[in-house]
Each structure stands twice: as structure tokens, then as C-alpha cells.
Design a protein around this motif. Sequence first.
Motif, PDB file in Angstrom:
ATOM      1  N   LEU A  17       0.832  -1.205   0.000  1.00 28.68           N
ATOM      2  CA  LEU A  17       0.000   0.000   0.000  1.00 28.68           C
ATOM      3  C   LEU A  17       0.866   1.253   0.000  1.00 28.68           C
ATOM      4  O   LEU A  17       0.497   2.270  -0.609  1.00 28.68           O
ATOM      5  N   TRP A  23      -6.972   0.594   2.232  1.00 23.60           N
ATOM      6  CA  TRP A  23      -6.742   0.481   0.797  1.00 23.60           C
ATOM      7  C   TRP A  23      -7.680   1.376   0.001  1.00 23.60           C
ATOM      8  O   TRP A  23      -7.260   2.061  -0.940  1.00 23.60           O
ATOM      9  N   PRO A  29      -5.729  -6.957  -2.633  1.00 21.72           N
ATOM     10  CA  PRO A  29      -6.804  -6.039  -3.034  1.00 21.72           C
ATOM     11  C   PRO A  29      -7.390  -6.250  -4.432  1.00 21.72           C
ATOM     12  O   PRO A  29      -8.212  -5.451  -4.872  1.00 21.72           O
TER      13      PRO A  29
END
Length: 227
Positions: free
Chosen positions: A22, A56, A86
Motif C-alpha cells: 500500500l 486500501w 486487493p
Amino acid sequence: MAPAARVTYVAGNGKITGDRLLDALDTVVTYHIADVVTSSWYIGWLPVPNSVISAWEGVLQRAAVEGITVNFASGDAQIPKKLQYPGADPWLTAVGGTTVAIGAHDKYLWETGWVTDLASLNKAATAWKPAPPGTFFAATTGGISSFAEPYYQQGVVSGNVVGGQARRAVPDVSDLGDFTIGYQIGFSTIGHQHKFIYVNAVNGGTSLSSPMFTGFEADLIQGRHHI
């Protein structure tokens, strides 16, 4: 796919969000390093904690506002019937893999979801063991996620109603992912006796599909002069 594109590799260290993957995306978005992003990594399998999704989606929604397209490989079916995160999030584009049939004179014949099965010759080289199609090796990951159906899939996707509620389907799009007709790459690695050796191989999977599709998008952006 996009020879005129400027390609930038971004890696995170976890000091921004606590998640190295991330962190990399957050850096791209914060400094608008790219117009299109591709990633073949994942942090886990659905379901994941709501705190992870919130973190996210905070970055993915900023990317959407900034006009940055984020693509993730849907996965190569390491665990059948499970979806990666994700890659399954509705705020990004999940890219699956296909197998393409090419006929004489490079004619496009048909295309289907990618699956690779393995069968080897027996010692006498007289028969396949096991018999074709053989043992499952890998395939494009896809299915129905736990997320609600996003607006862009409404009226487009079918068979995604679970418990009376429409869910997000994965992937959104697909591109070439078949190992047998994949992309030829060369790289150096550490081999026998810790010596560097050069390896030439053909690779595939959705880790091929996602950057190929991203390159196609980059071509569109260049052709339209970043419009």
C-alpha cells in the motif's frame, strides 16, 4: 505494449501505512507518478479485516479522483474458489487471463479463460502420464466476491446474485495469460554453488495479463495526448 511509455517501478517499506504494498501505491498517488498502475501482488485472501479495506480504499479512491487507473492481477488460482485482496476490491480493475487460439497466417480464431494442465510422457515415451488433460497446474482466478455489485457492473454481469444480493464479480477484464504462448523474458539468478546464471524463460499468468492490459491503456493515453 507501450514502447513510448516511461515506466517507473515503485516499492514501499511500510513506513507510511504499515503495508509495504500500500505504501508503493500511496506514493504513486500522492506524487502522481503514473497515469496507469499495474501490480501482480496481493496481501491475502478474502475475507480480510474491514480496517484493511478502509486503508486500501482510502488510497484507491484518491487515485480515482486524480484520474489514475489502478490494475491488479486477479491471481493464478493458487487456492481455487478464493479471491485475492486487493485485486477483488471494486475501486480497482481486476485483470484476468485468457488463452488465445491462433490459426494460419496469425488469424485470430477464438479466446477463452486460461487454464494450464500438465501431463508428462512415461519413461518409454509411449503414453502420457496422467492422460490428457493431465493435472491442474494454474488458471486465471475469478468468481463472486463479498463486495456489493459496483455501479459499472450493473446490467453487465450475470450469475452474481448471492443470498438475494448482487455481488462484485472478478475479474473486470482479461488479457493473454497462457504460459505456453506467454512472454519471453531473460533474467539473472543465483544458481548452483551460489554463482549467477542467466535464465531464458517464457512466463505467463495474470502477472502477464495485468501489465499487458496496462500497456494497452498507456497506448490509448498517448494516442489521445493524455486526454
